[in-house]
Scaffold this active site. Structure first.
Site, PDB file in Angstrom:
ATOM      1  N   ALA A  80       0.848  -1.203   0.000  1.00  0.00           N
ATOM      2  CA  ALA A  80       0.000   0.000   0.000  1.00  0.00           C
ATOM      3  C   ALA A  80       0.874   1.240   0.000  1.00  0.00           C
ATOM      4  O   ALA A  80       2.012   1.226   0.496  1.00  0.00           O
ATOM      5  CB  ALA A  80      -0.941   0.017   1.203  1.00  0.00           C
ATOM      6  N   GLU A 113      -2.498 -12.301  -4.837  1.00  0.00           N
ATOM      7  CA  GLU A 113      -3.935 -12.218  -5.067  1.00  0.00           C
ATOM      8  C   GLU A 113      -4.342 -10.756  -5.025  1.00  0.00           C
ATOM      9  O   GLU A 113      -3.791  -9.979  -4.241  1.00  0.00           O
ATOM     10  CB  GLU A 113      -4.713 -12.955  -3.973  1.00  0.00           C
ATOM     11  CG  GLU A 113      -4.679 -14.466  -4.107  1.00  0.00           C
ATOM     12  CD  GLU A 113      -3.695 -15.079  -3.150  1.00  0.00           C
ATOM     13  OE1 GLU A 113      -3.293 -14.394  -2.196  1.00  0.00           O
ATOM     14  OE2 GLU A 113      -3.292 -16.244  -3.375  1.00  0.00           O
ATOM     15  N   ASN A 118     -10.248  -4.378  -7.961  1.00  0.00           N
ATOM     16  CA  ASN A 118      -9.126  -3.456  -7.706  1.00  0.00           C
ATOM     17  C   ASN A 118      -8.312  -3.263  -8.993  1.00  0.00           C
ATOM     18  O   ASN A 118      -7.209  -3.790  -9.162  1.00  0.00           O
ATOM     19  CB  ASN A 118      -8.251  -3.986  -6.572  1.00  0.00           C
ATOM     20  CG  ASN A 118      -7.218  -2.968  -6.102  1.00  0.00           C
ATOM     21  OD1 ASN A 118      -7.028  -1.933  -6.755  1.00  0.00           O
ATOM     22  ND2 ASN A 118      -6.553  -3.246  -5.000  1.00  0.00           N
ATOM     23  N   TYR A 125       0.309  -4.210 -11.411  1.00  0.00           N
ATOM     24  CA  TYR A 125       0.968  -5.514 -11.561  1.00  0.00           C
ATOM     25  C   TYR A 125       1.216  -5.836 -13.038  1.00  0.00           C
ATOM     26  O   TYR A 125       2.282  -6.335 -13.394  1.00  0.00           O
ATOM     27  CB  TYR A 125       0.131  -6.609 -10.890  1.00  0.00           C
ATOM     28  CG  TYR A 125      -0.047  -6.376  -9.399  1.00  0.00           C
ATOM     29  CD1 TYR A 125       1.030  -5.970  -8.613  1.00  0.00           C
ATOM     30  CD2 TYR A 125      -1.277  -6.536  -8.774  1.00  0.00           C
ATOM     31  CE1 TYR A 125       0.878  -5.732  -7.252  1.00  0.00           C
ATOM     32  CE2 TYR A 125      -1.437  -6.298  -7.413  1.00  0.00           C
ATOM     33  CZ  TYR A 125      -0.352  -5.899  -6.668  1.00  0.00           C
ATOM     34  OH  TYR A 125      -0.504  -5.651  -5.327  1.00  0.00           O
TER      35      TYR A 125
END
Ligand SMILES: CC(C)(COP(=O)(O)OP(=O)(O)OC[C@H]1O[C@@H](n2cnc3c(N)ncnc32)[C@H](O)[C@@H]1OP(=O)(O)O)[C@@H](O)C(=O)NCCC(=O)NCCS
Length: 158
Positions: A80, A113, A118, A125
């Site tokens: 985060a 995961e 999201n 990614y």
């Protein structure tokens, strides 16, 4: 501006960092990790690796990443960035940092995961070479949601 991450340094997370990390965690997730979960990751070294990104000038923690390396598998457990510091390259730097540690430690692949909704994290990614390889139905709660499984060949050049 895409150069902000040059103002951050990545360092090992310590117990003293947990309070600030929790502030970012609570601002970032609908089902946040507890303080106890962070402490248990710190206690699980060397398998679990926890790092914070600090703004160089202020030393303020602006993001963090937690991952595990077990034999040749790297799993990203948590990532985060403080909402006020997003879209400046810090999340990417943290992922890149973890993949480099994975490479240096002999990991061959990295998995993680991510919530199906999201899209921001999925974009991140994908940008760094992860690809979607599966789905775990109803993996998440608060709210209940599928997880998409992403994988990265750590041998790839970053
Ligand atoms: C996901 C997260 C870590 C990204 O951190 P960040 O520092 O903002 O990411 P970066 O600035 O390095 O962005 C890298 C890439 O991510 C994607 N991205 C980042 N923010 C985005 C946004 N608001 N919309 C769409 N894509 C976005 C883009 O592909 C971006 O590359 P680009 O700038 O060339 O377009 C951050 O948004 C966050 O903390 N989100 C809440 C927690 C979370 O979802 N963690 C991941 C759990 S699996």
């Amino acid at each position: 501006m895409k150069t902000r991450y040059f103002l951050t340094s990545v360092e090992k997370m310590t117990k003293a960092d947990i309070q600030r990390v929790m502030e970012i965690e609570l601002a970032s997730f609908s089902a946040p990790w507890s303080k106890k979960m962070f402490l248990s990751e710190l206690a699980d070294a060397p398998f679990s690796l926890s790092y914070v990104a600090r703004e160089r000038q202020s030393c303020r923690i602006v993001g963090y990443i937690i991952f595990r390396i077990v034999f040749d598998d790297l799993s990203v457990m948590n990532l985060a960035v403080d909402p006020a510091y997003r879209k400046q390259g810090i999340g990417g730097e943290l992922i890149r940092f973890a993949m480099r540690i994975g490479q240096a430690s002999g990991a061959r692949k990295a998995t993680l995961e991510v919530r199906a909704t999201n899209l921001v994290a999925q974009n991140l990614y994908r940008k760094f070479g992860f690809r979607e390889v599966g789905c775990r139905p109803n993996y998440y709660d608060r709210p209940t949601e599928h997880a998409l499984v992403f994988e990265y060949g750590v041998d790839c050049v970053l």
